[in-house]
Enzyme design. Sequence first.
Site, PDB file in Angstrom:
ATOM      1  CB  SER A  24      16.447  15.602  90.259  1.00 13.03           C
ATOM      2  OG  SER A  24      16.978  16.233  89.118  1.00 13.03           O
ATOM      3  CE  LYS A  30      16.188  15.428  85.822  1.00  9.48           C
ATOM      4  NZ  LYS A  30      17.434  15.667  86.526  1.00  9.48           N
ATOM      5  CE  LYS A  46      16.963  11.396  93.044  1.00 10.79           C
ATOM      6  NZ  LYS A  46      17.057  12.735  92.388  1.00 10.79           N
TER       7      LYS A  46
END
Length: 297
Positions: A100, A175, A243
């Site tokens: 990701s 995502k 993140k």
Amino acid sequence: MSSNLPKVAWIGLGIMGSPMSENLVKAGYQVTGYTLEQDKIDRLVAAGGRGAASIAEAVRDADVVITMVPASPQVEAIAYGPDGILENARKGALLIDMSSITPQTSVDLAASAKEKGIRVLDAPVSGGEAGAIEAVLSIMVGGEQTDFDAARPLLDALGKTIVLCGPHGSGQTVKAANQLIVAVNIQACAEAVVFLEKSGVDLAAALDVLNGGLAGSTVLTRKKDNFLKRDFAPGFRIDLHHKDMGIVTDAARNVGAALPVGGVVAQLVASLRAQGDGGLDHSALLRSVERLSGPQV
């Protein structure tokens, strides 16, 4: 082992990568793995895969290279440079990055790979460790239809919901949206847990009935025991969700989308990390609500 299946190189054998690569072995694929920790390579070998001493060795003969590492810097580190995937994979190979990362990193990687004759899909996943083990991940893919079609049988061995979302980077954009929804959902569940406990309600009973109605969610199903037992062993670490919240807030700014609630939850995730809880599961957002709510009544 069926010889007509593509040979797979797997780079990155962490919480997600290990069970996912093992599911490919179970599906009959020849999988050669490389990661930084030898014990994780040994685990793949014990499951019937092969180990490699370097990225170059792992990818040299592979038809498909799959990467599953924490973030954009790691993807760039394993993809580029003389020892990286692009210099050592064979022409015509298909690189499927399941990490990701930022959509832009995926777009740049696809462009660089194209110059080497290597095809790329960005294919981040949702479903956490349990979804990886059970091979029921949701896989969001960006790239060309023909490459998606070629990768489909392999992705079917890893997940249940597999969708081509658009061109390179689209999988990462979807995502990012996924991580926004999950974080906000966990935060709402955490607030409900503290509210219920301070009210003296039987928490297990309350979560059962809530999960049967409109408030129910995959998040609540998967994380209910974490909340009840205060078990925050990492399935998906706060560090990684931090993140991802950076990715979604930055991407949303770039396209002019307001994330008022997402922005607040991003700060709560950042605060939890700053307090030393970055290594815990993201269900540990409960700890931050508890701190804000003072001592248990």
